[in-house]
Scaffold this active site. Structure first.
Site, PDB file in Angstrom:
ATOM      1  N   HIS A  78      -4.449   1.477   7.609  1.00 55.59           N
ATOM      2  CA  HIS A  78      -3.100   2.059   7.613  1.00 55.59           C
ATOM      3  C   HIS A  78      -2.993   3.206   6.596  1.00 55.59           C
ATOM      4  O   HIS A  78      -2.471   4.281   6.904  1.00 55.59           O
ATOM      5  CB  HIS A  78      -2.097   0.940   7.301  1.00 55.59           C
ATOM      6  N   GLU A  79      -3.510   2.965   5.372  1.00 56.61           N
ATOM      7  CA  GLU A  79      -3.387   3.995   4.322  1.00 56.61           C
ATOM      8  C   GLU A  79      -4.261   5.205   4.627  1.00 56.61           C
ATOM      9  O   GLU A  79      -3.855   6.354   4.388  1.00 56.61           O
ATOM     10  CB  GLU A  79      -3.755   3.420   2.948  1.00 56.61           C
ATOM     11  N   GLN A 112       3.094   9.973   1.212  1.00 50.84           N
ATOM     12  CA  GLN A 112       4.386   9.263   1.268  1.00 50.84           C
ATOM     13  C   GLN A 112       5.279   9.614   0.086  1.00 50.84           C
ATOM     14  O   GLN A 112       6.484   9.345   0.130  1.00 50.84           O
ATOM     15  CB  GLN A 112       4.174   7.750   1.312  1.00 50.84           C
ATOM     16  N   HIS A 124      -2.639   7.461   6.942  1.00 52.49           N
ATOM     17  CA  HIS A 124      -1.629   8.329   6.304  1.00 52.49           C
ATOM     18  C   HIS A 124      -2.266   9.627   5.806  1.00 52.49           C
ATOM     19  O   HIS A 124      -1.660  10.696   5.872  1.00 52.49           O
ATOM     20  CB  HIS A 124      -0.996   7.626   5.098  1.00 52.49           C
ATOM     21  N   GLY A 149       0.834  -1.188   0.000  1.00 48.95           N
ATOM     22  CA  GLY A 149       0.000   0.000   0.000  1.00 48.95           C
ATOM     23  C   GLY A 149       0.871   1.241   0.000  1.00 48.95           C
ATOM     24  O   GLY A 149       2.038   1.191   0.415  1.00 48.95           O
ATOM     25  N   CYS A 204       5.804  -0.164   7.249  1.00 53.91           N
ATOM     26  CA  CYS A 204       5.465   0.983   6.404  1.00 53.91           C
ATOM     27  C   CYS A 204       6.672   1.316   5.543  1.00 53.91           C
ATOM     28  O   CYS A 204       7.803   1.322   6.046  1.00 53.91           O
ATOM     29  CB  CYS A 204       5.104   2.175   7.290  1.00 53.91           C
ATOM     30  N   LEU A 205       6.424   1.606   4.270  1.00 49.29           N
ATOM     31  CA  LEU A 205       7.526   1.971   3.371  1.00 49.29           C
ATOM     32  C   LEU A 205       8.234   3.240   3.847  1.00 49.29           C
ATOM     33  O   LEU A 205       9.393   3.466   3.494  1.00 49.29           O
ATOM     34  CB  LEU A 205       7.006   2.156   1.940  1.00 49.29           C
TER      35      LEU A 205
END
Ligand code: NI
Length: 165
Positions: free
Chosen positions: A133-134, A51, A137, A46, A91-92
């Site tokens: 999670h997304e 991000q 963000h 995701g 997380c990226l």
């Protein structure tokens, strides 16, 4: 298409509340393509627009299921949740780390697609986790603030089991 630089913890873009998308322009479509490419390139499941430094309410998800993926969500909102799951999250934007986060086990999300049509996405388990999670963000929240206990280092031989969003 191109990949974009993924912002990491400490970058102020990750702590901003993103703006609603009012119209889809060629730039928006390019951003969406780039987000998918950036997510796949980084082996993530995701990615949210902040991000990659864009403060718009857009995210992409692909947790590797056949249907209904890949998922694009514009202006998403969670309209229903139930149950609970406790599991590892990554997380990226927080490379090499993982932590235990408690999430709803089921969520229903209403959003817009790239034609500004309303869509509904339901998910359980990993997909439900990715959706929450997304969407976090887009509200300037990173999972590290929800971690129970300590943030852990991802062990190299563990990498298979870790999902980064
Ligand atoms: Ni993330």
């Amino acid at each position: 298409m191109a990949t974009r630089m993924i912002r990491t913890l400490g970058d102020e873009c990750l702590n901003k509340v993103c703006k609603e998308v009012k119209e889809i322009t060629p730039r928006t479509l390019e951003l969406i393509d780039d987000m998918f490419e950036t997510m796949y390139e980084a082996n993530g499941v995701g990615l949210a627009a902040p991000q990659v430094g864009v403060l718009k309410r857009i995210c992409v998800i692909d947790v590797g299921m056949e249907e209904p993926e890949p998922i694009l969500l514009i202006n998403p909102r969670i309209v229903e949740t139930s149950g609970e799951q406790v599991g590892n999250e990554g997380c990226l934007s927080v490379p090499g780390k993982t932590g235990v986060v408690r999430r709803a086990n089921y969520v229903k999300v209403v959003a817009l697609n790239e034609k500004m049509e309303e869509i509904e996405v339901e998910g359980t388990e990993l997909l439900a986790r990715a959706l929450q999670h997304e969407i976090d963000h887009l509200n300037g929240k990173v999972y590290v603030d929800l971690v129970e206990g300590e943030l852990q280092d991802v062990k190299p031989d563990d990498e298979e089991g870790e999902e980064e969003e």
